[in-house]
Design a protein around this motif. Structure first.
Motif, mmCIF file in Angstrom:
data_model
loop_
_atom_site.group_PDB
_atom_site.id
_atom_site.type_symbol
_atom_site.label_atom_id
_atom_site.label_comp_id
_atom_site.label_asym_id
_atom_site.label_seq_id
_atom_site.Cartn_x
_atom_site.Cartn_y
_atom_site.Cartn_z
ATOM 1 N N UNK A 1 0.888 -1.405 -0.160
ATOM 2 C CA UNK A 1 -0.070 -0.027 -0.063
ATOM 3 C C UNK A 1 0.975 1.462 0.145
ATOM 4 N N UNK A 2 2.139 1.237 0.970
ATOM 5 C CA UNK A 2 2.832 2.648 0.946
ATOM 6 C C UNK A 2 3.507 2.517 -0.331
ATOM 7 N N UNK A 3 4.089 1.386 -0.728
ATOM 8 C CA UNK A 3 4.920 1.543 -2.057
ATOM 9 C C UNK A 3 4.189 2.016 -3.121
ATOM 10 N N UNK A 4 2.701 1.341 -3.406
ATOM 11 C CA UNK A 4 2.027 1.814 -4.417
ATOM 12 C C UNK A 4 1.658 3.410 -4.571
ATOM 13 N N UNK A 5 1.439 3.888 -3.139
ATOM 14 C CA UNK A 5 1.110 5.314 -3.053
ATOM 15 C C UNK A 5 2.604 6.291 -3.738
ATOM 16 N N UNK A 6 3.443 5.907 -2.930
ATOM 17 C CA UNK A 6 4.605 6.390 -3.344
ATOM 18 C C UNK A 6 5.089 6.496 -4.901
ATOM 19 N N UNK A 7 4.871 5.144 -5.400
ATOM 20 C CA UNK A 7 5.228 4.928 -6.646
ATOM 21 C C UNK A 7 4.198 5.763 -7.539
ATOM 22 N N UNK A 8 2.816 5.847 -7.226
ATOM 23 C CA UNK A 8 1.957 6.576 -8.067
ATOM 24 C C UNK A 8 2.478 8.073 -8.058
ATOM 25 N N UNK A 9 2.889 8.404 -6.893
ATOM 26 C CA UNK A 9 2.902 9.926 -6.843
ATOM 27 C C UNK A 9 4.546 10.265 -7.941
ATOM 28 N N UNK A 10 5.214 9.375 -7.582
ATOM 29 C CA UNK A 10 6.501 9.415 -8.376
ATOM 30 C C UNK A 10 6.457 9.235 -10.013
#
Length: 754
Positions: A508-517
């Protein structure tokens, strides 16, 4: 042969059926057990290389290459399938020649290899002791090879584990192992340890399975590819100890490795191993099928582990007899004896022994004849083993010739030193009971019968205890495995739950960060792309404008060059009015040459493609100009066949001048006295090569003028212009003059020059 270390009877058993089948299965596979070793030096030379090696030998000098050819020839004849005495003598001759030449030229590697081969040959001739005397003549790696060979040959020569040959086999294998360690020869060490472990198995040494597993682990560490040479002797250990599943697994692995490594040397042995497994599994037909495959393979390449076709034939015959197919066994054996004759008297004796066995259910008199003839030869040569004594005794008991059976039983009781299996000992006691009973020696008979029953009971007790222990071990093992499995499953479930929770959070955390990036990258990339597209569009417009301007400028240049050249032509025409003879001809020739160049520039500025000239359009027009200039009319015909080849100025100008010179000369000199004629001009491409042919059917150029240096300006021009395009020129006189020019297009030069 050391097959007496592990012995058994045949299919005519007179004792309790409890022990009959295991003995049969073991007996019929005795040849594969006794000779399953591989000492790794050197690999056999294929028979189809014979002619090549003999040719090389004739051409060779007295050097190391000749030594190696001699060694290969010796190898070829030594490993020849169905080898005869003559082949062994030929192998000896070549090995001896290699040894003598190596000594003469001081070629130590060749000398060592020849000594090893001589040791093998001497051992095969029954001179093992003489072969041992060669050991002090070699050193280092060659000494290891000789030790391995002597170990193998000594083992093969041993009658049982109590004689010196068996002890020497162990000694030489140990020395080979120790020397390999000191010289850091890991592969040789693996081979030495493998055959040493195999020999110790027959001596009932402890820790055999552990030793094999240690060897396999080391093989994996050094990436040794030929694991089948460890698996096969280890397979024998498992089969001898009743671990048939493990044995079958190793036989399969060996077979798969043979196919993977594309190494046919042990393929016959793999088939034999699979055959033995199916024999133990009471699937005799499958066992026979694999043995026949082994024979087929041995006809192509000898068994790497020493198995021979005659031995395999007798095994198949034995299995057919076991299935009560005696007449089929006899027919198969007789046919095989014709196809695969025995190599020596000992092999012939084994064939006769099997013939005797086949006749036992068909004709007892024939059976006795063959069995007795075989046994007498083997006994005389000290090659009759415990099983051979037993077989003769059993045959005579079955045929009720009890008195004849007694000497053979006495030989077993007196001469066989190693401890026999319980089932064999029980069988011997039963045979002795029958013989003594027939002779009226009832006290001795009762003693033997008592021992027979005791041994049978002991065998059954041991078997029962072994089965119970095996069951207990399996039960306890299964119980512990189930407990461990349950605990592992529980731990795995708990660990899986924790891992899933952690994974969900991290994802979940990785997905959010990856989406923003990714969103940031996409925005940045989009802005940069727009900026780059604007710059590229501006530069493309500028380049297109410059390109258009360049093309117009080039067209203008070509147009002005063409006009200037025409001006030069006009000036030459004006001058020609006041000239005559040679001076006039020179002016006219110059006019034609200038026109050729002028026409090229005219075609360039008139064409959309200002870089190249289409020779298919240009040359016909230029040649037409020449024809009109000389006013030939219909007197001289022109035959043109010019492909549409596009060339740059750097090729087009020299070619046009070449054609001008050739055609002009033809028009002037080829057809004297106004005779009719034909001029042909061909130009075509083959790959990157372009050929230009200019020919006429006129009087032709003088051969002397072609071959000797000439001061003719025309010929000099032709050769010079050909050199300019890096081509070749050929001038011949064959019913007229024929000029052939060939050149290769340099695509880079052609494009740059354009």
């Amino acid at each position: 042969m050391i097959c007496t270390i592990k012995t058994s009877g045949n299919n005519r058993i007179l004792y309790s059926c409890v022990t009959a089948v295991p003995f049969l299965i073991f007996f019929i596979l005795c040849p594969f057990i006794t000779r399953a070793q591989y000492y790794g030096f050197p690999r056999p030379v294929p028979a189809n290389r014979g002619a090549e090696l003999l040719t090389g030998l004739k051409k060779s000098k007295a050097d190391s290459d000749r030594v190696n050819i001699l060694l290969d020839l010796s190898n070829l004849y030594y490993n020849k399938q169905q080898r005869k005495d003559a082949d062994l003598n030929t192998a000896t001759r070549y090995a001896d020649q290699a040894r003598q030449l190596s000594a003469k030229i001081n070629y130590r590697p060749g000398f060592g290899k020849a000594q090893v081969r001589m040791a093998e040959i001497l051992s095969d001739k029954g001179k093992v002791t003489e072969a041992e005397h060669l050991l002090p003549t070699v050193t280092d790696t060659t000494r290891i090879n000789l030790l391995l060979a002597l170990s193998y040959k000594s083992f093969y020569a041993a009658d049982d584990i109590t004689d010196n040959y068996y002890k020497n086999a162990l000694k030489y294998a140990e020395q080979a192992r120790d020397s390999s360690k000191s010289l850091h020869q890991k592969v040789k060490e693996i081979i030495a340890r493998t055959i040493l472990t195999h020999y110790r198995h027959y001596g009932n040494y402890p820790g055999i399975e552990k030793d094999y597993n240690d060897i396999i682990n080391e093989c994996n560490q050094v990436h040794y590819p030929y694991l089948e040479y460890i698996y096969l002797p280890m397979y024998i250990f498992y089969m001898d100890n009743g671990l048939y599943e493990k044995g079958f697994e190793l036989a399969q692995k060996s077979f798969e490795l043979e196919k993977k490594n594309k190494d046919p040397l042990a393929l016959a042995d793999c088939y034999s191993a699979l055959s033995r497994f199916y024999a133990n599994a009471k699937q005799q037909q499958k066992s026979i099928d694999f043995l026949k495959l082994a024979i087929t393979q041995m006809k192509i390449h000898p068994s790497m582990f020493g198995n021979k076709i005659p031995e395999t034939v007798t095994v198949i015959s034995s299995m057919l007899r076991y299935k009560k197919r005696d007449r089929e066994a006899l027919a198969f054996l007789q046919k095989s004896i014709r196809e695969f004759p025995a190599d020596d008297a000992a092999e012939a004796a084994r064939y006769e022994q099997e013939l005797g066995r086949c006749y036992q259910k068909i004709d007892n008199s024939q059976a006795e004849k063959y069995l007795l003839k075989s046994y007498n030869y083997l006994f005389k040569k000290k090659q009759a083993f415990q099983n051979d004594h037993f077989e003769m005794a059993q045959f005579y008991v079955e045929t009720r010739s009890y008195a004849k059976a007694k000497p053979y039983l006495d030989r077993i009781f007196k001469t066989v030193k190693q401890k026999l299996p319980l089932s064999r000992r029980s069988n011997l006691e039963y045979l002795a009971y029958k013989v003594d009973s027939a002779a009226g020696n009832y006290r001795s008979a009762l003693t033997h019968l008592s021992k027979n029953k005791a041994l049978d009971n002991l065998y059954l007790t041991e078997k029962r205890e072994h089965d119970m222990q095996d069951f207990d071990v399996k039960y306890e093992t299964k119980k512990k495995e189930d407990q461990i499995k349950m605990l592992n499953q529980k731990a795995a479930l708990e660990k899986g739950d924790m891992q899933r929770l952690t994974l969900v959070k991290n994802v979940t955390i990785g997905g959010i960060l990856l989406t923003l990036f990714i969103a940031f990258l996409l925005y940045r990339q989009s802005a940069q792309r727009k900026k780059n597209n604007q710059v590229i569009s501006q530069k493309n417009d500028l380049l297109q404008h410059l390109l258009t301007e360049k093309e117009w400028l080039l067209k203008e240049v070509h147009h002005r060059v063409k006009n200037n050249l025409h001006t030069v032509i006009c000036l030459l025409e004006s001058q020609a009015v006041y000239l005559e003879n040679d001076a006039l001809k020179a002016i006219e020739n110059s006019q034609h040459r200038i026109y050729a160049m002028s026409l090229i520039h005219q075609k360039l500025y008139q064409s959309e493609d200002i870089k190249t000239i289409d020779m298919g359009i240009y040359l016909p027009e230029f040649i037409g100009y020449l024809k009109d200039s000389f006013g030939t009319g219909s007197q001289i015909l022109f035959e043109l066949n010019i492909e549409p080849i596009k060339l740059g100025v750097s090729y087009a100008v020299p070619l046009s001048l070449i054609i001008n010179e050739a055609v002009t000369n033809a028009l002037k000199y080829a057809f004297p006295d106004n005779r009719a004629g034909k001029i042909t001009v061909y130009m075509y491409r083959t790959g990157l090569i372009i050929r230009l042919i200019i020919a006429d059917n006129g009087v032709g150029i003088s051969p002397a003028k072609i071959e000797s240096p000439s001061n003719s300006l025309g010929l000099k021009l032709l050769r010079g212009l050909t050199e300019d395009i890096q081509g070749t020129i050929g001038i011949t006189n064959d019913n007229g003059t024929r000029i052939l020019i060939e050149f290769e297009i340099d695509t880079v030069m052609n494009s740059l020059a354009s």
